[in-house]
Scaffold this active site. Structure first.
Site, mmCIF file in Angstrom:
data_model
loop_
_atom_site.group_PDB
_atom_site.id
_atom_site.type_symbol
_atom_site.label_atom_id
_atom_site.label_comp_id
_atom_site.label_asym_id
_atom_site.label_seq_id
_atom_site.Cartn_x
_atom_site.Cartn_y
_atom_site.Cartn_z
ATOM 1 N N ILE A 19 0.838 -1.205 0.000
ATOM 2 C CA ILE A 19 0.000 0.000 0.000
ATOM 3 C C ILE A 19 0.876 1.261 0.000
ATOM 4 O O ILE A 19 0.602 2.228 -0.712
ATOM 5 C CB ILE A 19 -0.938 -0.022 1.235
ATOM 6 C CG1 ILE A 19 -1.992 -1.128 1.062
ATOM 7 C CG2 ILE A 19 -1.593 1.332 1.452
ATOM 8 C CD1 ILE A 19 -2.833 -1.398 2.296
ATOM 9 N N ARG A 39 12.883 -0.449 5.450
ATOM 10 C CA ARG A 39 14.094 -1.122 5.934
ATOM 11 C C ARG A 39 14.914 -1.713 4.803
ATOM 12 O O ARG A 39 16.120 -1.789 4.864
ATOM 13 C CB ARG A 39 13.708 -2.264 6.889
ATOM 14 C CG ARG A 39 13.205 -1.766 8.211
ATOM 15 C CD ARG A 39 12.784 -2.897 9.082
ATOM 16 N NE ARG A 39 11.564 -3.522 8.574
ATOM 17 C CZ ARG A 39 10.659 -4.104 9.342
ATOM 18 N NH1 ARG A 39 10.856 -4.158 10.634
ATOM 19 N NH2 ARG A 39 9.586 -4.653 8.829
ATOM 20 N N ASN A 91 2.241 4.538 7.682
ATOM 21 C CA ASN A 91 1.710 3.351 7.005
ATOM 22 C C ASN A 91 2.425 2.062 7.395
ATOM 23 O O ASN A 91 1.823 0.986 7.361
ATOM 24 C CB ASN A 91 1.809 3.587 5.482
ATOM 25 C CG ASN A 91 1.703 2.316 4.683
ATOM 26 O OD1 ASN A 91 0.598 1.803 4.473
ATOM 27 N ND2 ASN A 91 2.832 1.767 4.242
ATOM 28 N N GLN A 149 -9.599 -10.196 14.575
ATOM 29 C CA GLN A 149 -9.242 -11.188 13.558
ATOM 30 C C GLN A 149 -8.981 -12.545 14.215
ATOM 31 O O GLN A 149 -9.140 -13.584 13.609
ATOM 32 C CB GLN A 149 -7.996 -10.715 12.789
ATOM 33 C CG GLN A 149 -7.639 -11.586 11.595
ATOM 34 C CD GLN A 149 -6.516 -11.000 10.784
ATOM 35 O OE1 GLN A 149 -5.373 -10.951 11.242
ATOM 36 N NE2 GLN A 149 -6.830 -10.530 9.599
ATOM 37 N N TYR A 155 -1.115 -6.533 17.163
ATOM 38 C CA TYR A 155 -1.410 -5.778 15.937
ATOM 39 C C TYR A 155 -2.770 -5.090 16.061
ATOM 40 O O TYR A 155 -2.902 -3.891 15.781
ATOM 41 C CB TYR A 155 -1.386 -6.755 14.762
ATOM 42 C CG TYR A 155 -1.710 -6.184 13.400
ATOM 43 C CD1 TYR A 155 -0.803 -5.385 12.709
ATOM 44 C CD2 TYR A 155 -2.923 -6.482 12.771
ATOM 45 C CE1 TYR A 155 -1.095 -4.899 11.431
ATOM 46 C CE2 TYR A 155 -3.223 -6.005 11.499
ATOM 47 C CZ TYR A 155 -2.305 -5.206 10.835
ATOM 48 O OH TYR A 155 -2.607 -4.739 9.572
HETATM 49 P P1 NAP Z 1 3.633 -4.618 3.334
HETATM 50 O O1 NAP Z 1 3.336 -5.124 1.977
HETATM 51 O O2 NAP Z 1 4.376 -5.507 4.249
HETATM 52 O O3 NAP Z 1 4.406 -3.247 3.282
HETATM 53 C C1 NAP Z 1 4.714 -2.627 4.509
HETATM 54 C C2 NAP Z 1 5.978 -1.853 4.391
HETATM 55 O O4 NAP Z 1 6.263 -1.306 5.674
HETATM 56 C C3 NAP Z 1 7.161 -2.696 3.996
HETATM 57 O O5 NAP Z 1 7.911 -1.991 3.041
HETATM 58 C C4 NAP Z 1 7.953 -2.820 5.297
HETATM 59 O O6 NAP Z 1 9.347 -2.833 5.118
HETATM 60 C C5 NAP Z 1 7.619 -1.522 5.971
HETATM 61 N N1 NAP Z 1 7.828 -1.574 7.406
HETATM 62 C C6 NAP Z 1 7.135 -2.305 8.308
HETATM 63 N N2 NAP Z 1 7.628 -2.083 9.534
HETATM 64 C C7 NAP Z 1 8.647 -1.206 9.384
HETATM 65 C C8 NAP Z 1 9.552 -0.579 10.269
HETATM 66 N N3 NAP Z 1 9.527 -0.838 11.569
HETATM 67 N N4 NAP Z 1 10.477 0.276 9.780
HETATM 68 C C9 NAP Z 1 10.522 0.533 8.458
HETATM 69 N N5 NAP Z 1 9.695 -0.023 7.558
HETATM 70 C C10 NAP Z 1 8.783 -0.875 8.031
HETATM 71 O O7 NAP Z 1 2.244 -4.197 4.059
HETATM 72 P P2 NAP Z 1 0.858 -3.601 3.479
HETATM 73 O O8 NAP Z 1 -0.095 -4.699 3.361
HETATM 74 O O9 NAP Z 1 1.118 -2.707 2.349
HETATM 75 O O10 NAP Z 1 0.417 -2.757 4.757
HETATM 76 C C11 NAP Z 1 0.567 -1.361 4.865
HETATM 77 C C12 NAP Z 1 -0.319 -0.847 5.989
HETATM 78 O O11 NAP Z 1 -1.682 -1.173 5.696
HETATM 79 C C13 NAP Z 1 0.003 -1.467 7.352
HETATM 80 O O12 NAP Z 1 -0.090 -0.487 8.349
HETATM 81 C C14 NAP Z 1 -1.103 -2.509 7.520
HETATM 82 O O13 NAP Z 1 -1.394 -2.712 8.863
HETATM 83 C C15 NAP Z 1 -2.259 -1.833 6.803
HETATM 84 N N6 NAP Z 1 -3.296 -2.777 6.353
HETATM 85 C C16 NAP Z 1 -3.093 -3.601 5.289
HETATM 86 C C17 NAP Z 1 -4.108 -4.471 4.906
HETATM 87 C C18 NAP Z 1 -3.985 -5.371 3.724
HETATM 88 O O14 NAP Z 1 -4.969 -6.045 3.388
HETATM 89 N N7 NAP Z 1 -2.862 -5.440 3.059
HETATM 90 C C19 NAP Z 1 -5.317 -4.518 5.626
HETATM 91 C C20 NAP Z 1 -5.471 -3.671 6.721
HETATM 92 C C21 NAP Z 1 -4.448 -2.801 7.069
HETATM 93 P P3 NAP Z 1 10.206 -4.178 5.048
HETATM 94 O O15 NAP Z 1 10.278 -4.463 3.579
HETATM 95 O O16 NAP Z 1 11.496 -3.789 5.626
HETATM 96 O O17 NAP Z 1 9.482 -5.218 5.856
#
Ligand code: NAP
Length: 260
Positions: A19, A39, A91, A149, A155
């Site tokens: 996202i 990271r 995010n 969930q 989380y």
């Molecule tokens: P994602 O694909 O894992 O991407 C998250 C990004 O955040 C990754 O680049 C990760 O870096 C980075 N990150 C996480 N913790 C970090 C930290 N401590 N320091 C620096 N970078 C960090 O996740 P996503 O699904 O896009 O989720 C994005 C947001 O949407 C989150 O807050 C999640 O809770 C929320 N969300 C997502 C969904 C869904 O269906 N996907 C649903 C509800 C909420 P690394 O590559 O280093 O791990």
């Protein structure tokens, strides 16, 4: 619609993947400058090179946001390079499956701090700059804060706290005309989501069962649809919207599950 975001500097945490990456790309498409923090150096370089090839201004900062000092350093770097911050998109996050049964007080506490503290830290360190631009903060939360969930106490608690902080900061920052809103995704295919899905023995069936329950179109929300809402909220078109929790989820959280 001209969002009038040209040359505005927008920080996107976790902005190199999923996202966050979609938000960074849309920010760049609007002629604004995304500063994405993550990271993984390779992911950061990939996105940066791609945007540079399209002659778009962008900046990548490699940092682990779980460390407060890294948050402070990242914000300092943005100010040094661009002299301003117009928006912060909190995010970065990870559904790390620390459950009530499966977890422990120690892992619960760590999960909360890893998913929550950098939202506060980044907002705190960006505040002086945001005051000058009357900027905006967007917190990306999750439907787990509302629906639960199962098996992910840390989380879910962090995501709930992000919604509370959205209202809390909206009130505290009214006097600076800094708007604070939350965007709540439910089911969006990203690397994080894929990892979670693969934790089940039957990921394909699990996915089909979930998609069946998404009322609008029986499909996942796209990351670009989340990004569109974020861009609107960052823009002056949303100048009278603050303290709101906006669900971009095809009706997943609120509509009658009995609908066929
Ligand atoms: P994602 O694909 O894992 O991407 C998250 C990004 O955040 C990754 O680049 C990760 O870096 C980075 N990150 C996480 N913790 C970090 C930290 N401590 N320091 C620096 N970078 C960090 O996740 P996503 O699904 O896009 O989720 C994005 C947001 O949407 C989150 O807050 C999640 O809770 C929320 N969300 C997502 C969904 C869904 O269906 N996907 C649903 C509800 C909420 P690394 O590559 O280093 O791990």
């Amino acid at each position: 619609m001209d969002l009038k975001l040209k040359n505005k500097v927008i920080i996107v945490t976790g902005g190199t993947k999923g996202i966050g990456e979609a938000i960074s790309r849309e920010v760049a498409n609007e002629g604004a400058v995304p500063v994405f923090i993550g990271r993984n150096k390779e992911n950061g370089a990939l996105l940066l090179n791609d945007l540079k090839k399209q002659h778009k201004e962008a900046h990548y900062i490699q940092a682990n946001l779980n460390d407060t000092k890294s948050c402070k350093k990242a914000v300092k770097e943005v100010i040094k390079k661009y002299g301003r911050i117009d928006g912060l998109v909190n995010n970065a996050g990870k559904n790390d499956s620390i459950g009530l049964e499966s977890g422990s007080p120690e892992t619960f506490s760590k999960s909360i701090s890893n998913n929550l503290n950098h939202y506060y830290d980044m907002a705190h360190f960006c505040l002086d700059a945001l005051k000058k631009t009357k900027g905006s903060i967007i917190n990306i939360s999750s439907k787990t804060a509302i629906t639960g969930q199962g098996g992910t106490s840390g989380y879910a608690a962090a995501k709930g706290a992000q919604l509370a902080l959205t209202r809390e900061w909206a009130v505290e920052l009214l006097k600076y005309e800094i708007r604070v809103n939350a965007v709540i995704p439910a089911e969006v295919m990203t690397p994080l989501y894929e990892n979670w899905l693969n934790s089940f023995s039957n990921p394909k069936e699990k996915l089909n069962a979930i998609v069946e329950k998404i009322p609008l179109g029986k499909r996942m929300t796209t990351k670009e649809e989340i990004a569109s809402m974020v861009l609107f909220l960052l823009s002056e078109k949303a100048n009278h919207i603050t303290g709101q929790h906006l669900f971009v989820d095809g009706g997943y959280t609120h509509l009658d599950r009995g609908l066929s």
